[in-house]
Write a protein that holds these residues in place. Structure first.
Motif, PDB file in Angstrom:
ATOM      1  N   SER A  19       0.151   8.992   5.077  1.00 23.41           N
ATOM      2  CA  SER A  19       1.561   9.334   5.278  1.00 23.41           C
ATOM      3  C   SER A  19       2.574   8.447   4.895  1.00 23.41           C
ATOM      4  O   SER A  19       3.757   8.662   4.948  1.00 23.41           O
ATOM      5  CB  SER A  19       1.721   9.858   7.004  1.00 23.41           C
ATOM      6  N   SER A  20       1.937   7.164   4.999  1.00 26.54           N
ATOM      7  CA  SER A  20       2.904   5.924   5.085  1.00 26.54           C
ATOM      8  C   SER A  20       2.243   4.749   4.240  1.00 26.54           C
ATOM      9  O   SER A  20       1.114   4.798   4.366  1.00 26.54           O
ATOM     10  CB  SER A  20       3.832   5.516   6.173  1.00 26.54           C
ATOM     11  N   LEU A  21       2.830   3.451   4.062  1.00 32.83           N
ATOM     12  CA  LEU A  21       2.156   2.412   3.654  1.00 32.83           C
ATOM     13  C   LEU A  21       1.314   1.788   4.727  1.00 32.83           C
ATOM     14  O   LEU A  21       0.077   1.476   4.562  1.00 32.83           O
ATOM     15  CB  LEU A  21       3.125   1.484   2.903  1.00 32.83           C
ATOM     16  N   GLU A  22       1.899   1.867   5.987  1.00 31.26           N
ATOM     17  CA  GLU A  22       1.063   1.303   7.092  1.00 31.26           C
ATOM     18  C   GLU A  22      -0.266   2.296   7.243  1.00 31.26           C
ATOM     19  O   GLU A  22      -1.208   1.824   7.601  1.00 31.26           O
ATOM     20  CB  GLU A  22       1.843   1.600   8.358  1.00 31.26           C
ATOM     21  N   ASP A  23      -0.077   3.639   7.279  1.00 35.68           N
ATOM     22  CA  ASP A  23      -1.272   4.602   7.410  1.00 35.68           C
ATOM     23  C   ASP A  23      -2.298   4.377   6.253  1.00 35.68           C
ATOM     24  O   ASP A  23      -3.365   4.780   6.451  1.00 35.68           O
ATOM     25  CB  ASP A  23      -0.689   6.039   7.228  1.00 35.68           C
ATOM     26  N   LEU A  24      -1.883   3.821   5.131  1.00 36.99           N
ATOM     27  CA  LEU A  24      -2.758   3.614   4.026  1.00 36.99           C
ATOM     28  C   LEU A  24      -3.941   2.471   4.553  1.00 36.99           C
ATOM     29  O   LEU A  24      -4.968   2.246   4.011  1.00 36.99           O
ATOM     30  CB  LEU A  24      -1.886   2.910   2.689  1.00 36.99           C
ATOM     31  N   GLY A  25      -3.283   1.862   5.391  1.00 38.21           N
ATOM     32  CA  GLY A  25      -4.348   0.888   6.093  1.00 38.21           C
ATOM     33  C   GLY A  25      -5.841   1.264   6.680  1.00 38.21           C
ATOM     34  O   GLY A  25      -6.754   0.747   6.731  1.00 38.21           O
ATOM     35  N   ARG A  26      -5.672   2.645   6.930  1.00 39.44           N
ATOM     36  CA  ARG A  26      -7.071   3.370   7.242  1.00 39.44           C
ATOM     37  C   ARG A  26      -7.867   3.221   6.231  1.00 39.44           C
ATOM     38  O   ARG A  26      -9.115   3.433   6.472  1.00 39.44           O
ATOM     39  CB  ARG A  26      -6.555   5.072   7.762  1.00 39.44           C
ATOM     40  N   VAL A  38       2.536  -0.471  -2.689  1.00 42.38           N
ATOM     41  CA  VAL A  38       1.220   0.004  -2.731  1.00 42.38           C
ATOM     42  C   VAL A  38       0.491  -0.925  -3.823  1.00 42.38           C
ATOM     43  O   VAL A  38      -0.666  -1.473  -3.527  1.00 42.38           O
ATOM     44  CB  VAL A  38       0.998   1.428  -3.445  1.00 42.38           C
ATOM     45  N   GLY A  39       1.141  -1.410  -5.044  1.00 42.69           N
ATOM     46  CA  GLY A  39       0.309  -2.128  -5.973  1.00 42.69           C
ATOM     47  C   GLY A  39       0.111  -3.627  -5.191  1.00 42.69           C
ATOM     48  O   GLY A  39      -1.125  -4.270  -5.299  1.00 42.69           O
ATOM     49  N   ARG A  40       1.064  -4.115  -4.578  1.00 34.74           N
ATOM     50  CA  ARG A  40       0.986  -5.390  -4.054  1.00 34.74           C
ATOM     51  C   ARG A  40      -0.392  -5.679  -3.029  1.00 34.74           C
ATOM     52  O   ARG A  40      -1.118  -6.366  -3.112  1.00 34.74           O
ATOM     53  CB  ARG A  40       2.073  -5.963  -3.196  1.00 34.74           C
TER      54      ARG A  40
END
Length: 369
Positions: free
Chosen positions: A67-74, A97-99
């Motif tokens: 849902s978000s860049l933070e959620d990508l941490g999952r 996202v690339g970084r």
């Protein structure tokens, strides 16, 4: 053969509505996993695609939403441990996202640009919507929708260590020849784009005005309500991928229209070009450098500049001659431009990037020590 664990962060796999990315990813990744590899596709969960999903549970890879860049941490561990992570063009917050991927991944990282000429035009304007120049040198491979001189530009001006052409393609099983009664003399399938519209006006709408006895169709979403369509131009808001073969089979000819940035760059075929050819439908196309390297003019594809060019083709070619052209185009595409060809190419480039990375790491460690 070594099995690769690959994470792909792309614009969309679940929804083909209003984008050509989904069908491109579907064909490519189906063929890639058929070669024995494991793929996790991570898609940003956005309302537009969420309300128009036509592939919720792919049978060729895992599909997950964040849902978000933070959620990508999952998915930190999956990204960290993957042999390769591929970030696509037009991914929301693509720069961040690339970084994140470049910082976290232990394996190679690649950028897959399905919009290369558009991307480069944006970079020239200082528009870093999903890619910034300082990210390019740190992508081990830059997979480019565009071939030809653009690959040299990516390496020489932007510092890509390896820019490789990865054109769109077609899944032959999904795009067969069908026997259907012809409904339209000329069709066009594509989402509205302001820089494609002048060509569509010139090569379909104007011919329709000049030939009211012929039948035309424009299929695709997002066309402005103020467009005045001739009475003999049918409008269809959306044709799902599963219905594309039927759409093409009902067309005596179909039109290929290229975005302005892609015409300037050349060597930028549309996925619709491959799909229509695989269905055996004769193609009339606008003209750009490199098209002759994909399909031979007058033998496998027809090229038009003006409305009268289109009307001449619609009126003068016999059914047999038209059928022969479509059959030759199909043979060429199935012989050189299927998803299987692209998957093999991507696999080879990823393995080469992995080898380069392994060679470079001991040298980097030696310098650090």
């Amino acid at each position: 053969m070594t099995k690769l664990r690959v994470v792909v962060l792309g614009l969309s796999l679940s929804s083909s509505w209003g984008n050509g990315h989904a069908t491109t990813f579907r064909a490519l990744l189906r063929a890639f996993t058929a070669r024995g590899h494991d793929v996790l596709f991570l898609e940003r969960d956005v309302p537009w695609y969420a309300s128009h999903r036509d592939l919720r549970e792919p049978d060729f890879c895992r599909l997950e939403f964040y849902s978000s860049l933070e959620d990508l941490g999952r998915y930190h561990e999956a990204i960290k441990e993957a042999d390769a992570v591929v970030v696509g063009s037009y991914v929301p917050e693509g720069v961040n996202v690339g970084r994140y991927v470049q910082r976290m991944a232990n394996g190679v990282v690649a950028f897959y640009d399905i919009d290369t000429p558009v991307t480069l035009a944006k970079l020239e304007r200082g528009d870093y919507e999903y890619l910034a120049p300082n990210l390019i040198p740190d992508y081990n491979v830059y997979f480019s929708f565009t071939g030809g001189p653009t690959l040299d530009l990516l390496m020489e001006r932007y510092g890509s260590p390896a820019a490789r052409a990865l054109y769109c393609s077609v899944d032959p099983e999904a795009y067969p020849i069908l026997e259907e009664e012809k409904r339209w003399d000329l069709s066009y399938l594509g989402t509205y784009s302001s820089d494609r519209q002048p060509t569509l006006e010139r090569l379909l709408i104007e011919p329709a005005r000049k030939a009211p006895h012929l039948r035309f169709v424009v299929a695709g979403p997002q066309y402005p309500a103020e467009i005045e369509w001739p009475e003999n131009v049918e409008r269809i808001d959306h044709v799902p991928p599963s219905a594309h073969p039927t759409f093409y089979a009902r067309s005596r000819y179909t039109l290929n229209v290229t975005r302005a940035d892609m015409i300037r760059a050349g060597y930028s075929p549309s996925v619709r070009l491959f799909e229509a050819a695989a269905c055996g439908t004769p193609i009339i196309s606008d003209i750009w450098d490199g098209i002759e390297t994909l399909l031979e003019p007058n033998q496998e594809i027809l090229l038009a500049r003006q409305p009268d060019d289109v009307l001449d083709m619609l009126g003068s070619w016999s059914d047999d001659r038209r059928g022969d052209l479509g059959a030759r185009a199909r043979r060429r595409i199935l012989g050189e431009h299927t998803a299987g060809h692209r998957a093999a190419s991507m696999e080879q480039d990823l393995f080469e990037a992995i080898r380069r990375q392994r060679q470079e790491r001991p040298l980097a460690l030696a310098v650090e020590s």
